[in-house]
Design an enzyme around this catalytic site. Structure first.
Site, short mmCIF file in Angstrom:
data_model
loop_
_atom_site.label_atom_id
_atom_site.label_comp_id
_atom_site.label_asym_id
_atom_site.label_seq_id
_atom_site.Cartn_x
_atom_site.Cartn_y
_atom_site.Cartn_z
N TYR A 1 0.84 -1.20 0.00
CA TYR A 1 0.00 0.00 0.00
C TYR A 1 0.88 1.25 0.00
O TYR A 1 0.65 2.18 -0.77
CB TYR A 1 -0.94 -0.03 1.22
CG TYR A 1 -2.06 0.99 1.15
CD1 TYR A 1 -3.17 0.78 0.32
CD2 TYR A 1 -2.04 2.15 1.91
CE1 TYR A 1 -4.21 1.70 0.25
CE2 TYR A 1 -3.08 3.08 1.86
CZ TYR A 1 -4.16 2.85 1.03
OH TYR A 1 -5.19 3.76 0.97
N LYS B 1 0.88 3.84 -3.22
CA LYS B 1 0.34 5.18 -3.01
C LYS B 1 1.43 6.24 -3.26
O LYS B 1 1.13 7.32 -3.76
CB LYS B 1 -0.28 5.31 -1.61
CG LYS B 1 -1.58 4.49 -1.47
CD LYS B 1 -2.68 4.99 -2.41
CE LYS B 1 -4.00 4.26 -2.23
NZ LYS B 1 -5.07 4.80 -3.10
N1 LIG Z 1 -10.53 4.44 4.11
C1 LIG Z 1 -9.38 4.98 4.37
O1 LIG Z 1 -8.95 5.03 5.53
C2 LIG Z 1 -8.55 5.60 3.26
C3 LIG Z 1 -7.50 6.46 3.62
C4 LIG Z 1 -6.72 7.01 2.63
C5 LIG Z 1 -7.00 6.76 1.30
N2 LIG Z 1 -8.02 5.93 0.96
C6 LIG Z 1 -8.26 5.69 -0.47
O2 LIG Z 1 -9.57 6.08 -0.80
C7 LIG Z 1 -10.00 5.39 -1.95
C8 LIG Z 1 -11.41 4.87 -1.70
O3 LIG Z 1 -11.35 3.93 -0.64
P1 LIG Z 1 -12.52 3.76 0.44
O4 LIG Z 1 -11.93 3.91 1.76
O5 LIG Z 1 -13.70 4.56 0.07
O6 LIG Z 1 -12.78 2.18 0.25
P2 LIG Z 1 -14.08 1.34 -0.07
O7 LIG Z 1 -13.60 -0.07 -0.08
O8 LIG Z 1 -15.23 1.73 0.79
O9 LIG Z 1 -14.45 1.81 -1.56
C9 LIG Z 1 -13.67 1.48 -2.68
C10 LIG Z 1 -14.59 1.28 -3.87
O10 LIG Z 1 -13.77 1.03 -5.01
C11 LIG Z 1 -14.28 -0.07 -5.73
N3 LIG Z 1 -13.17 -0.72 -6.43
C12 LIG Z 1 -12.10 -1.34 -5.88
N4 LIG Z 1 -11.31 -1.84 -6.85
C13 LIG Z 1 -11.89 -1.52 -8.02
C14 LIG Z 1 -11.56 -1.77 -9.38
N5 LIG Z 1 -10.47 -2.47 -9.70
N6 LIG Z 1 -12.37 -1.28 -10.34
C15 LIG Z 1 -13.49 -0.58 -10.02
N7 LIG Z 1 -13.86 -0.33 -8.76
C16 LIG Z 1 -13.08 -0.79 -7.78
C17 LIG Z 1 -14.91 -0.97 -4.68
O11 LIG Z 1 -15.89 -1.84 -5.25
C18 LIG Z 1 -15.52 0.05 -3.73
O12 LIG Z 1 -16.84 0.40 -4.09
C19 LIG Z 1 -8.96 4.30 -2.21
O13 LIG Z 1 -8.10 4.72 -3.27
C20 LIG Z 1 -8.20 4.24 -0.90
O14 LIG Z 1 -6.88 3.77 -1.06
C21 LIG Z 1 -8.81 5.36 1.91
#
Ligand SMILES: NC(=O)c1ccc[n+]([C@@H]2O[C@H](COP(=O)([O-])OP(=O)(O)OC[C@H]3O[C@@H](n4cnc5c(N)ncnc54)[C@H](O)[C@@H]3O)[C@@H](O)[C@H]2O)c1
Length: 255
Positions: free
Chosen positions: A148, A152
């Protein structure tokens, strides 16, 4: 950028941060095309916000090309592309190559594929806005996950490069870099306690994102302390690494 009337695409819009962005952008008057690989959940969100859903896997270039073509057709153009879908994989140097490749495809190549598909029209028009959901892990690190942290960092590097290369031709770029956000991913990552304690809800992250887009800031940091950590890391990397080692040890002891 003000969102009212803008043509916006959001990937990973079926849940978490993407869903919160869709809801907030729709209430601000944006016209949306949503994308997710999860059809059922994606359709629920699309219905709710009055958007079209494109079911696609952002790790597959032909899917991303088809998404961009379909959205440009439906909306007339794409003003803002939110490359938000991402995955978490816990792991280290021992994580199998197949897992490293999978997370690299989703967390890095999805942005490259999107830029490839979007840039010809944006450069011709002299404008376009690319928002990548990266993470504080792209600026700092991720205790407990080398894949990760590495992917990132790469996503952030690609976004910087896009801005450096095309910024003077009207292409604007922002990176959303939150720490913990209360979504399915944070549960899956079973985040360390300090991330859980400071975790924001996805709606607050969407509000900060709208502010960041309005100001057209490259780094959008929903957790203000991330800016302070980045400063400390730049000022004294050895001290920062010692601090991170102590934190890792403490978290391991906590279990
Ligand atoms: N949740 C956290 O703490 C956090 C912190 C920093 C960054 N992020 C980033 O935020 C972004 C969204 O994550 P989230 O926390 O909302 O997670 P989440 O799992 O709730 O949502 C992610 C969504 O992306 C979709 N997805 C995953 N892989 C995919 C693919 N190959 N093609 C199409 N759709 C796909 C999933 O079906 C899901 O609906 C990500 O890039 C994650 O790395 C999250």
């Amino acid at each position: 950028m003000e969102l009212a009337g803008k043509a916006v695409v959001i990937t990973g819009a079926a849940s978490g941060i993407g869903r919160a962005l869709a809801r907030r952008f729709a209430s601000d008057g944006a016209r949306l095309v949503l994308c997710d690989r999860d059809r059922e959940k994606g359709e629920g969100v699309a219905r709710e916000v009055g958007a079209e859903l494109v079911v696609a896997d952002v790790a597959v270039e032909s899917d991303v090309r088809a998404l961009v073509a379909r959205a440009a057709g439906a909306l007339g153009r794409i003003d803002l592309f939110c490359s938000n879908a991402g995955i978490f994989v816990a792991g280290s140097e021992t994580t199998p190559d197949a897992e490293w490749r999978r997370i690299h495809e989703v967390n890095v190549m999805s942005h490259v594929y999107a830029a490839r598909a979007l840039l010809p029209a944006w450069l011709e028009r002299g404008e376009g806005y690319f928002l990548a959901t990266v993470s504080a892990a792209g600026l700092l690190s991720q205790i407990g996950s080398a894949p990760y942290a590495v992917t990132k960092h790469a996503a952030l590097a690609f976004s910087e490069w896009l801005s450096i290369t095309y910024g003077d031709r009207g292409v604007r770029v922002s990176c959303l870099c939150p720490e913990g956000v209360r979504t399915a991913m944070l549960n899956e990552a079973s985040g360390p306690s300090f991330l859980l304690e400071g975790a924001l809800d996805a709606e607050s992250v969407a509000d900060v994102t709208v502010e960041g887009l309005r100001a057209e800031r490259f780094l959008i940091l929903p957790h203000p302390r991330v800016a302070e950590f980045v400063k400390r890391k730049a000022e004294d990397p050895d001290r920062w690494l010692r601090g991170m080692q102590r934190l890792r040890k403490k978290l391991e002891e906590e279990g």
